[in-house]
Motif scaffolding. Structure first.
Motif, PDB file in Angstrom:
ATOM      1  N   GLN A   1       0.827  -1.202   0.000  1.00  0.00           N
ATOM      2  CA  GLN A   1       0.000   0.000   0.000  1.00  0.00           C
ATOM      3  C   GLN A   1       0.864   1.255   0.000  1.00  0.00           C
ATOM      4  OE1 GLN A   1      -2.758   0.135   3.252  1.00  0.00           O
ATOM      5  NE2 GLN A   1      -4.088   1.615   2.243  1.00  0.00           N
TER       6      GLN A   1
ATOM      7  N   GLN B   1      -7.574  -3.574  -3.529  1.00  0.00           N
ATOM      8  CA  GLN B   1      -8.854  -4.282  -3.525  1.00  0.00           C
ATOM      9  C   GLN B   1      -9.219  -4.800  -4.915  1.00  0.00           C
ATOM     10  OE1 GLN B   1     -11.456  -1.329  -1.826  1.00  0.00           O
ATOM     11  NE2 GLN B   1     -11.112  -2.050   0.286  1.00  0.00           N
ATOM     12  N   LYS B   2      -8.928  -3.997  -5.941  1.00  0.00           N
ATOM     13  CA  LYS B   2      -9.210  -4.446  -7.302  1.00  0.00           C
ATOM     14  C   LYS B   2      -8.331  -5.635  -7.679  1.00  0.00           C
ATOM     15  CE  LYS B   2      -9.407  -2.945 -12.115  1.00  0.00           C
ATOM     16  NZ  LYS B   2      -9.227  -1.827 -13.079  1.00  0.00           N
TER      17      LYS B   2
ATOM     18  N   THR C   1      -5.484   1.865  -1.586  1.00  0.00           N
ATOM     19  CA  THR C   1      -6.362   0.822  -1.038  1.00  0.00           C
ATOM     20  C   THR C   1      -7.291   0.274  -2.120  1.00  0.00           C
ATOM     21  OG1 THR C   1      -6.310   1.875   1.142  1.00  0.00           O
ATOM     22  CG2 THR C   1      -8.101   0.326   0.703  1.00  0.00           C
ATOM     23  N   ALA C   2      -7.830   1.179  -2.957  1.00  0.00           N
ATOM     24  CA  ALA C   2      -8.717   0.744  -4.038  1.00  0.00           C
ATOM     25  C   ALA C   2      -7.971  -0.126  -5.048  1.00  0.00           C
ATOM     26  CB  ALA C   2      -9.319   1.963  -4.734  1.00  0.00           C
TER      27      ALA C   2
ATOM     28  N   THR D   1      -6.016   6.537  -0.141  1.00  0.00           N
ATOM     29  CA  THR D   1      -7.317   5.949  -0.486  1.00  0.00           C
ATOM     30  C   THR D   1      -7.261   5.224  -1.826  1.00  0.00           C
ATOM     31  OG1 THR D   1      -8.427   7.726   0.724  1.00  0.00           O
ATOM     32  CG2 THR D   1      -9.754   6.455  -0.837  1.00  0.00           C
ATOM     33  N   ALA D   2      -6.594   5.853  -2.799  1.00  0.00           N
ATOM     34  CA  ALA D   2      -6.481   5.239  -4.121  1.00  0.00           C
ATOM     35  C   ALA D   2      -5.656   3.957  -4.065  1.00  0.00           C
ATOM     36  CB  ALA D   2      -5.859   6.225  -5.102  1.00  0.00           C
TER      37      ALA D   2
ATOM     38  N   GLU E   1      -5.246  11.547  -0.731  1.00  0.00           N
ATOM     39  CA  GLU E   1      -5.941  10.873  -1.828  1.00  0.00           C
ATOM     40  C   GLU E   1      -5.170   9.638  -2.289  1.00  0.00           C
ATOM     41  OE1 GLU E   1      -6.258  13.874  -4.767  1.00  0.00           O
ATOM     42  OE2 GLU E   1      -8.060  14.789  -3.905  1.00  0.00           O
TER      43      GLU E   1
END
Length: 553
Positions: free
Chosen positions: A463, A489-490, A485-486, A482-483, A479
């Motif tokens: 991360q 997850q993807k 983490t996304a 958060t990005a 930002e």
């Protein structure tokens, strides 16, 4: 009581021999074009479900009935079509079926009302089944036995190649660039070609038909079974099968209907049954019928999983997911023509290309089972092409093995049941693979999520690395976190999906291995039963040209 009806058509004196020899081939060409309508109708929801939902303002449950009613009507009409051939000439039935397909396609393209759309789809299913049964039966009667390999191979362009490679690709493009209504309107020029086939098939031969009364009770019972079967196989995976009371109710209805149907057919034998059990005394037909179920499971199951893999893992837009299957199309044609040509030209036993086709198909699925989330289209093309070659070798050989030794009085019912076995196998295969996919998704998500626990060193390190990269590209630090983490997850979701789809590909590859003991036992049992009771074979003359068969009447 049954009655015999003879219909005599005088030949036109002006018809010369060159035209007479060309006419069957023209019928074959136009009939194959017309049969593509059924491929269009059967795959319309494969990659364009979202377009139809938006156009009709329907929920997923409501839109599912567009496909379920079509399939139920098609399964019901397959055995009914064999009965219809005892009541009217093939050319008239063919013209009627094609006219109904054109009308229903125009009706579908002109409405956005869900109720009307479902009604038109019922007509499409029934007319499509009639087209397939009448068309293929007509080809068996118009061409001699020595030409059936290449003839059935060419006809399979529409029945095997089109629905598994061509139509999903074109439908996705049409829906994305034009409108979903054009999917149905595209049937009109195809149907026009079919009307030419019906006109050319209205020859001047003398034909004799055994006109049978309709087994109405049997047809209703089979329609109830077909409806329940389609609902359970289409919706079972969504509702975790028997955890949903509605699935239990439909399963009970279908079980009761098929048991009642079989009992009724036993009492009707010799008195115009919908299903004449005499046909199963032909060991080649019975064995081919069983194999057609397994082959249909693999055919339609793989055609379902591969586009789903393209959208779920490779991030293809749904409208273009069908293009993944397109490279296999030319190899399907090669396999069909190679097997059909060798059977005709060299007298090859139709059973011999079948193992090679199965091996090619299994090897393709095994290769796909090693896909990763980083796989691209270039990695998929070789196994998809190998899959196409295997399908071509398998299906034309299986068609001839199953049908070519049936007598003329049984060929229509044989064609109907052979297609019924393939269609039901396809429905079972899609349901089976959907269940595997759902279970594997849940299992893989549970296992892999253990490595994404908060505070896990590898996760934190990854991360931070992604966040630093995004910050260097202009993201604000808050930002970027958060990005990052996304992104993780993807990647996690892609890995779960990849492992799940790989399990499906491997399951398809192992399907034939699991089926081999059953098929061998079936073959041995049939051989013993036929040796004891005799069979239905009528000899090579059963597939000679109609002129030759009727000259002695």
């Amino acid at each position: 009581m049954t009655r015999f009806a003879a219909t005599r058509h005088l030949r036109t004196a002006e018809r010369d021999e060159p035209k007479a020899s060309l006419r069957p081939w023209l019928v074959l060409v136009f009939l194959s074009i017309a049969a593509t309508m059924d491929a269009v109708n059967s795959t319309v929801l494969v990659v364009t479900r979202g377009h139809l939902m938006g156009g009709t303002h329907a929920t997923p449950d409501e839109i599912a009935w567009i496909n379920m009613t079509y399939l139920a009507a098609k399964l019901t009409a397959l055995p009914a079509s064999a009965w219809m051939m005892s009541c009217a000439s093939p050319s008239r039935l063919l013209a009627g079926a094609i006219a109904a397909l054109i009308a229903s396609s125009l009706g579908c393209s002109a409405t956005d009302d869900l109720g009307w759309l479902i009604g038109w789809r019922v007509l499409q299913g029934a007319a499509g089944a009639t087209l397939l049964v009448v068309g293929q039966t007509l080809l068996f009667s118009m061409f001699p036995r020595s030409r059936q390999g290449i003839v059935q191979g060419l006809f399979a362009f529409a029945t095997i190649m089109a629905p598994t490679t061509l139509t999903p690709s074109l439908q996705g493009w049409i829906a994305d660039t034009h409108s979903w209504s054009w999917l149905f309107a595209a049937n009109v020029p195809l149907g026009t070609a079919g009307l030419f086939a019906a006109f050319l098939a209205a020859d001047g031969q003398t034909t004799v038909r055994l006109v049978r009364r309709l087994d109405g009770v049997g047809l209703v019972l089979f329609a109830l079974f077909a409806t329940a079967f389609v609902f359970v196989t289409q919706e079972g995976s969504r509702y975790n099968w028997f955890d949903e009371p509605e699935i239990i109710e439909y399963f009970a209805l279908g079980s009761a209907a098929i048991l009642a149907f079989m009992a009724w057919q036993f009492t009707k034998q010799g008195r115009d049954p919908l299903l004449d059990f005499v046909i199963f005394r032909d060991e080649h037909f019975t064995f081919g019928f069983v194999v057609s179920f397994v082959a249909g499971c693999a055919l339609f199951g793989s055609a379902f999983v591969i586009p789903a893999f393209a959208t779920g893992v490779l991030d293809f837009p749904p409208a273009y997911a069908g293009f993944v299957l397109l490279p296999g199309g030319p190899l399907v044609c090669v396999g069909l023509l190679a097997a059909g040509g060798l059977i005709d030209a060299r007298g090859l036993d139709p059973a011999k290309p079948i193992p090679l086709g199965i091996v090619c198909f299994m090897a393709a699925m095994w290769a796909l089972s090693g896909s990763t989330s980083g796989s691209g289209l270039s990695d998929l093309i070789p196994p998809i092409m190998l899959r196409g070659l295997g399908l071509g070798l398998l299906f034309v050989s299986l068609t001839l093995l199953t049908l070519r030794d049936l007598g003329p009085e049984m060929i229509a019912q044989g064609v109907a049941l052979f297609n019924l076995g393939r269609q039901m196998g396809g429905q079972f295969g899609i349901a089976w693979l959907s269940t595997i996919l759902d279970n594997q998704n849940a299992q893989n998500r549970t296992v892999l999520s253990q490595y994404l626990a908060p505070g896990e060193h590898a996760v934190t390190e990854r991360q931070d690395a992604v966040a630093n990269y995004l910050t260097s590209r202009g993201y604000f630090p808050e930002e970027a976190g958060t990005a990052a983490t996304a992104v993780i997850q993807k990647a996690f979701a892609q890995q779960v999906a990849t492992l799940s789809f790989n399990a499906c590909f491997l399951a398809i590859a192992l399907l034939f291995i699991a089926a081999v003991p059953v098929l061998i036992a079936t073959k041995l049992t049939l051989g013993r039963l036929v040796g004891r009771h005799g069979n239905l074979k009528q000899g090579p003359a059963c597939l000679e040209n109609t002129n030759e068969r009727t000259s002695d009447l």
